[in-house]
Structure formats: C-alpha cells, structure tokens
Motif scaffolding. Structure first.
Motif, mmCIF file in Angstrom:
data_model
loop_
_atom_site.group_PDB
_atom_site.id
_atom_site.type_symbol
_atom_site.label_atom_id
_atom_site.label_comp_id
_atom_site.label_asym_id
_atom_site.label_seq_id
_atom_site.Cartn_x
_atom_site.Cartn_y
_atom_site.Cartn_z
ATOM 1 N N ASP A 1 46.041 31.649 113.959
ATOM 2 C CA ASP A 1 46.401 32.772 114.816
ATOM 3 C C ASP A 1 47.853 32.685 115.296
ATOM 4 O OD1 ASP A 1 46.104 30.579 116.445
ATOM 5 O OD2 ASP A 1 45.030 31.641 118.039
ATOM 6 N N GLN A 2 48.651 31.851 114.631
ATOM 7 C CA GLN A 2 50.038 31.659 115.050
ATOM 8 C C GLN A 2 50.995 32.011 113.905
ATOM 9 O OE1 GLN A 2 50.292 27.826 117.111
ATOM 10 N NE2 GLN A 2 48.187 28.113 117.797
ATOM 11 N N VAL A 3 52.281 31.842 114.157
ATOM 12 C CA VAL A 3 53.312 32.286 113.221
ATOM 13 C C VAL A 3 54.123 31.077 112.770
ATOM 14 C CG1 VAL A 3 55.341 33.762 112.915
ATOM 15 C CG2 VAL A 3 53.419 34.550 114.337
ATOM 16 N N LEU A 4 54.292 30.929 111.462
ATOM 17 C CA LEU A 4 55.089 29.832 110.899
ATOM 18 C C LEU A 4 56.448 30.357 110.457
ATOM 19 C CD1 LEU A 4 52.377 28.282 110.875
ATOM 20 C CD2 LEU A 4 53.018 27.417 108.611
ATOM 21 N N LEU A 5 57.492 29.645 110.840
ATOM 22 C CA LEU A 5 58.839 29.880 110.354
ATOM 23 C C LEU A 5 59.348 28.609 109.703
ATOM 24 C CD1 LEU A 5 58.643 32.174 112.679
ATOM 25 C CD2 LEU A 5 61.123 32.110 112.579
ATOM 26 N N PRO A 6 60.407 28.684 108.911
ATOM 27 C CA PRO A 6 61.026 27.438 108.454
ATOM 28 C C PRO A 6 61.425 26.597 109.663
ATOM 29 C CG PRO A 6 61.976 29.352 107.342
ATOM 30 C CD PRO A 6 61.122 29.878 108.444
ATOM 31 N N GLY A 7 61.381 25.291 109.518
ATOM 32 C CA GLY A 7 61.777 24.422 110.615
ATOM 33 C C GLY A 7 63.174 24.773 111.102
ATOM 34 N N PHE A 8 63.321 24.925 112.415
ATOM 35 C CA PHE A 8 64.619 25.303 112.964
ATOM 36 C C PHE A 8 65.649 24.209 112.687
ATOM 37 C CE2 PHE A 8 62.405 27.986 116.456
ATOM 38 C CZ PHE A 8 62.316 29.060 115.592
ATOM 39 N N ILE A 9 66.879 24.647 112.528
ATOM 40 C CA ILE A 9 67.997 23.754 112.255
ATOM 41 C C ILE A 9 69.036 23.938 113.341
ATOM 42 C CG2 ILE A 9 69.832 23.148 110.627
ATOM 43 C CD1 ILE A 9 68.020 24.352 108.408
ATOM 44 N N TYR B 1 59.599 38.984 115.564
ATOM 45 C CA TYR B 1 59.901 40.334 115.104
ATOM 46 C C TYR B 1 59.126 41.394 115.892
ATOM 47 C CZ TYR B 1 62.134 38.269 110.978
ATOM 48 O OH TYR B 1 62.954 37.554 110.128
ATOM 49 N N GLU B 2 58.095 40.979 116.607
ATOM 50 C CA GLU B 2 57.215 41.935 117.272
ATOM 51 C C GLU B 2 57.408 42.010 118.773
ATOM 52 O OE1 GLU B 2 53.277 40.875 116.093
ATOM 53 O OE2 GLU B 2 53.524 41.593 114.026
ATOM 54 N N VAL B 3 57.929 40.959 119.405
ATOM 55 C CA VAL B 3 58.083 40.967 120.858
ATOM 56 C C VAL B 3 59.392 41.660 121.235
ATOM 57 C CG1 VAL B 3 56.768 38.825 121.046
ATOM 58 C CG2 VAL B 3 59.275 38.736 120.990
ATOM 59 N N ASP B 4 59.516 41.998 122.503
ATOM 60 C CA ASP B 4 60.788 42.488 123.036
ATOM 61 C C ASP B 4 61.846 41.415 122.778
ATOM 62 O OD1 ASP B 4 62.995 43.056 124.721
ATOM 63 O OD2 ASP B 4 61.718 44.071 126.172
ATOM 64 N N PRO B 5 63.001 41.775 122.212
ATOM 65 C CA PRO B 5 64.013 40.749 121.915
ATOM 66 C C PRO B 5 64.400 39.893 123.110
ATOM 67 C CG PRO B 5 64.584 42.796 120.816
ATOM 68 C CD PRO B 5 63.403 43.105 121.692
ATOM 69 N N VAL B 6 64.336 40.456 124.313
ATOM 70 C CA VAL B 6 64.645 39.661 125.509
ATOM 71 C C VAL B 6 63.651 38.520 125.654
ATOM 72 C CG1 VAL B 6 64.816 39.732 128.031
ATOM 73 C CG2 VAL B 6 65.719 41.624 126.675
ATOM 74 N N ALA B 7 62.421 38.726 125.175
ATOM 75 C CA ALA B 7 61.354 37.733 125.340
ATOM 76 C C ALA B 7 61.321 36.707 124.224
ATOM 77 C CB ALA B 7 60.005 38.437 125.435
ATOM 78 N N ILE B 8 62.164 36.846 123.208
ATOM 79 C CA ILE B 8 62.141 35.868 122.112
ATOM 80 C C ILE B 8 62.378 34.463 122.645
ATOM 81 C CG2 ILE B 8 63.393 35.077 120.059
ATOM 82 C CD1 ILE B 8 63.825 38.014 119.319
ATOM 83 N N LYS B 9 63.278 34.338 123.609
ATOM 84 C CA LYS B 9 63.625 33.006 124.146
ATOM 85 C C LYS B 9 62.436 32.330 124.807
ATOM 86 C CE LYS B 9 65.301 34.580 128.693
ATOM 87 N NZ LYS B 9 64.696 35.929 128.583
ATOM 88 N N ASP B 10 61.418 33.103 125.183
ATOM 89 C CA ASP B 10 60.279 32.543 125.911
ATOM 90 C C ASP B 10 59.040 32.337 125.044
ATOM 91 O OD1 ASP B 10 61.720 32.599 128.390
ATOM 92 O OD2 ASP B 10 61.369 34.765 128.471
ATOM 93 N N ILE B 11 59.143 32.600 123.755
ATOM 94 C CA ILE B 11 57.999 32.359 122.869
ATOM 95 C C ILE B 11 57.679 30.863 122.870
ATOM 96 C CG2 ILE B 11 57.211 32.400 120.470
ATOM 97 C CD1 ILE B 11 58.890 34.913 120.058
#
Length: 561
Positions: A61-69, A529-539
């Motif tokens: 139920d979660q989202v995978l991205l490439p490991g952050f660099i 990609y789905e949340v308010d861009p302001v809220a990306i920092k709080d994911i």
C-alpha cells in the motif's frame, strides 16, 4: 539451484521508476543486490516460473522510488558540528530529539550563557550556528564577557567562519605570528577567522575534534540522518580535507563501511586541502597521491575519479563573490581560490581525465568557473566530462545559457531558498536576486542537467524538502520567491535520483529502477505526484532497500500536519 538464484518480488501501490520508457510498475523483482525486472506480478511470470521466489507484500500500500541520492554532503563535518552545542537560527531534528531554534541575538546569548555556566569550567565549549543576520555581530570581546577562562569556540552557521574568545586562542596556542600566512582572512582583534583563515584554527582543534569516541558518535548520528532521509547513496565532497586523508578514511571505514549501514558513499578529494595536509606539496605529487585512492575502494566507500575545487566564499556567510551591484552594505566577497590559481590547480586534473565538482556561490564565482572550463576545454578538449557547479546560489540568466553551451551542470543546494531567501532579500542582496536564488527553472528551460543536495550540515538530509522547495519556491516562512523558477515534480524527483546519479557518473548503476541496476529503493507512505506539492516535504519515509536488503525507519520524522 542455489540460494543465489532466489528472487524476491516487492509489491507496491506504485513503483516510480524514473525510466521514461517504463515509468511505472507495481512489482519489482530482485535477485541478490540487483533488479531483475520492474513490471507487474503477471509480467514477471517467466522469471517466477524459472526461479524460486518470494512475494514480499509489506510495501503493497506504499510507493517505491529509486533510492534517493544526496550527491554532496560532509559526513565528517556533520559528525563534528552536530555533536557540538547547537545554536542555529532554525530548529534541528536529531535522533535524540528536537534542538530548538535561536531566532535572535537574545536567544543566542541566553543559550551561550547557559552553556558557559554549566559543566566543567575548564572544558572547551564548542558551539555551532551563529549567524549575524539573525544574531548580530559577535566578536572576541562578546565571548570574553561570557568567560575569560573557559575556551569558547563559536562556529558560524556556515562553518566557513569561527570566532574565538581569548581563552580559546590561548588554549589552541595561536598568536599573530603563527597565523600570519592567512592574515588577509583573519581579524585578530575580533577573534574572527574566516575562509582560508580558519585553517590554522582547524589544525589546532584536530586533537579535540578527532577524539575517537566523539568522531564515532558523530558519524553514527550522521548515518542515522542519512537513512531517515531515505538516502541510499551520498557523495562526500572534499573527503579527507577536514582531519587529514588517513584519519578520515580510518573513521569512515570504522563506521560507514559496516554491513548495517544502508547506503554507499562516493568520496571526492580536494587537491587544495590535500596539498595543505601534506605540507603544501606541489600539485603533481598531490595528483599522484589522489590517483592511488581507488585501489582501496570497498562496497560502501568508493573514491571517484574526480576532484573538488573551490572558487568563492560561503553563501551562508555572504562571502560569495558578486558582480555589480554587489552587496547592499558595500562589503566584498572572498575568494577561496582566486581565478588564476583555480585554473592552474585544475589543469593537471583536467588533462588527466578527472571530473570536477566546484564550490561556487556568487555570480562572479560562476563567471570564474566557466572561464576556467572554457580555457581547459579549449586547450585540451574532452568528449565526455562532468564539470558540476556546486551550490549555485546567485547566478544570472546569461550564465545559464553559457552553462548549456559549455556542457557544464549544476548541483544546487536545496536548502538555500527555504531558509535564506526571505532574510537575504532584506539583508545583503535585495529582493530581485533573492527571488532568483537557485534558479532551477532557468536550468530546466535551457536543458542544463541539475541535481539537488543538502551539503549536510549546511542543510538537513531531507531530499523531499529539497523537492518541495524546488517545486513550490516556498520559504520556511511560507513566502513564494521566484515563481518562474519552479520546476515540475518529475524534474525535482529526477534531481534526487537519476540526475544525481548522472552527476556522479553512476547512472548506469543507480538512480532508477530498471533491470540490471542496484536494488536501491526509497519507500514512501504517499505518492509525491498526488499530494499538494507543499506537502511533499512531509511525506513519511517508511524504509529503504539497499542492495536488496530492507532497512526499516523505526523513528520517522513527526508528521506536522
């Protein structure tokens, strides 16, 4: 078949691959430390019929991205400063708790008095975080009023400046004759040592800073911050320049080369600092020493075929070199390496095929760096190189187009705009240049590759904060600065994944989720990609996968929403 043939399939609500030809998936098959295939459970069928496998649905139920660099941070410097007493203008989230901000001079001196009065009165007191825009100017006289007997070392928020009280100068054995070679960047009467002028202070501090217990504890703290940020690869730029090459390698090997550490570190030396540590050796000897470094590479610690150079001064200190109209108060920036010296320092490494990561913060510094690149590539053309300007605080539009023509790239500090734009609009550079700080939109429009970094401890290891700031241009106070310099969510996420991998010349190994690449993932609770861009920092970041192994983040950042 042996266990090496076993495949683990990670299921997710969405897999963001950063591969334009296969942009999303819902399942990733991993064998050993490599990705076998990204697709759906159904499309993976031929692999699963051929090999023993396990379906791991913990991230379903979660989202995978490439490991952050994070392509530019400083583990040793983080270990040193984050184990000092902290008195920064902003709060810091550390594993042991929240360190409150010192937002003004009253708060700073209140904390300094409390710290000076407690503990062993003979123990040197090291404090990091002072900034004159928030706190006012602090001099040796001010620190002497706190104590004439206890050594007090006050680091500027930038690290590029240090203020000492009289007791600290005596403790470190410093006098005016001993620091004379660096006198042009020292104000002795004020106890103020900045840029190259801080080097004799750092040398004298080494026995204290490099105490094994302190360094070990600090590196463990730094490693925890890197993991919490969802980072699986980082770049240590100017490795060996703080404590000396041998001491730093030993410390990094002891802590970061452990099987429990869920990230790799690419190391880049600075010829300027290495020459100093080796008694001002000539550049050819420094080049020969640096050429030997990859022979000692390990899985987690690897020297790149690259060097870090420095042009102008620190952005946090407003010592970056600016073209007209300069600073509001008329002060000048500083060169760490004057342009003519930068060219001669760079030439042997350029001719030997090294990539370059160049610290530059002001538009005059950017001019100097691009002039050096133009000269180098004219005299000795190279078909494929990385000439990556680091930090890129203040620039001009014409410089962006020149970057594109020359084939240079940028790694921007993702924290500058967030913390500094509002203050710098009022103090130092005015509103127009503060609005254009970290002009990522211009880079994107001109096709200039860019990545985002923290420069820890200059900024926290929070790639999602950098992404959010790049997409919204929103500062810590909630103001939007330079809306025409925004980038898309896709562009910002690339800047902490595949484009950061390209900057390190490792995009064939990491940075995206594709067959054959390292199995490095960052697991998010929500889709950026789905949340308010302001809220990306709080994911919330739930876990990372490094080389196929899951590393849960047990104490995530608190969700402020």
């Amino acid at each position: 078949m042996n266990t090496a043939d076993h495949i683990t399939v990670y299921l997710a609500r969405r897999v963001v691959t950063m591969e334009p030809g296969n942009p999303t998936a819902t399942a990733v098959a991993v064998r050993g430390d490599r990705i076998v295939e990204a697709g759906t459970l159904e499309s993976l069928g031929p692999w699963l019929q051929a090999f023993p496998h396990t379906i791991d649905d913990r991230f379903a139920d979660q989202v995978l991205l490439p490991g952050f660099i994070d392509p530019h941070l400083h583990p040793i410097l983080g270990a040193i400063l984050l184990t000092c007493e902290i008195a920064t203008p902003e709060e810091w989230e550390l594993p042991h708790g929240l360190v409150p901000a010192c937002p003004d001079g009253k708060a700073l001196f209140g904390r300094l008095r409390t710290l000076t009065d407690r503990g062993d009165p003979d123990e040197p007191l090291l404090i990091w975080g002072y900034h004159p825009i928030w706190h006012g100017t602090v001099t040796r006289t001010d620190l002497d009023e706190l104590s004439t007997t206890r050594p007090i070392v006050l680091w500027h928020r930038s690290f590029h400046e240090i203020v000492l009280n009289t007791a600290a100068q005596q403790w470190l054995g410093l006098d005016q004759p001993s620091v004379a070679p660096y006198a042009d960047q020292i104000d002795w009467d004020a106890g103020h040592f900045y840029e190259n002028g801080k080097f004799p202070v750092m040398q004298a501090l080494m026995p204290h800073l490099a105490a094994p217990d302190r360094l070990h504890r600090g590196l463990q703290l730094t490693a925890e911050l890197v993991h919490r940020g969802g980072v699986t690869t980082c770049g240590d730029l100017s490795a060996g320049g703080m404590l000396g090459p041998d001491a730093e390698w030993a410390a990094l090997s002891e802590v970061l080369d452990d099987d429990g550490v869920p990230f790799r570190t690419y190391l880049v030396p600075s010829p300027l600092h290495w020459a100093r540590w080796h008694g001002h050796e000539d550049i050819d000897k420094t080049l020969a020493r640096i050429a030997e470094l990859p022979a000692i590479n390990t899985r987690r610690l690897q020297w790149l075929h690259a060097v870090k150079t420095f042009a102008d001064g620190a952005f946090f200190s407003q010592l970056m070199h600016l073209c007209e109209p300069g600073y509001i108060d008329g002060h000048c920036g500083e060169w760490i390496t004057p342009p003519d010296e930068l060219l001669e320092l760079s030439r042997p490494f350029w001719n030997a095929g090294y990539d370059f990561y160049i610290h530059t913060n002001g538009d005059r510094g950017v001019d100097a760096c691009l002039d050096v690149l133009a000269d180098l590539d004219t005299q000795h053309p190279r078909p494929d190189f990385r000439y990556d300007l680091q930090h890129f605080g203040i620039s001009r539009e014409d410089q962006v187009t020149r970057l594109a023509r020359l084939g240079a790239s940028v790694s921007a500090n993702g924290y500058y705009l967030h913390l500094l734009a509002d203050k710098y609009a009022e103090h130092g550079i005015g509103a127009e240049r503060a609005e254009q700080m970290t002009r990522l939109g211009s880079l994107a429009r001109n096709g200039v590759p860019f990545s985002l970094h923290s420069d820890l401890p200059m900024g926290p290891v929070r790639p999602l904060l950098a992404v959010s700031a790049a997409v919204t241009r929103r500062t810590a106070a909630g103001n939007v600065r330079g809306p025409h310099q925004t980038v898309t969510v896709e562009q910002a996420l690339r800047a902490v994944t595949i484009d950061a991998a390209w900057a390190l010349r490792k995009d064939h190994e990491i940075g995206s989720i594709a067959a054959g690449k390292k199995a490095d993932f960052t697991v998010l609770a929500e889709d950026p990609y789905e949340v308010d861009p302001v809220a990306i920092k709080d994911i919330a970041i739930r876990a990372t996968v490094f080389g196929g192994n899951v590393h849960t983040i047990t104490v995530p950042r608190p969700d402020p929403r």
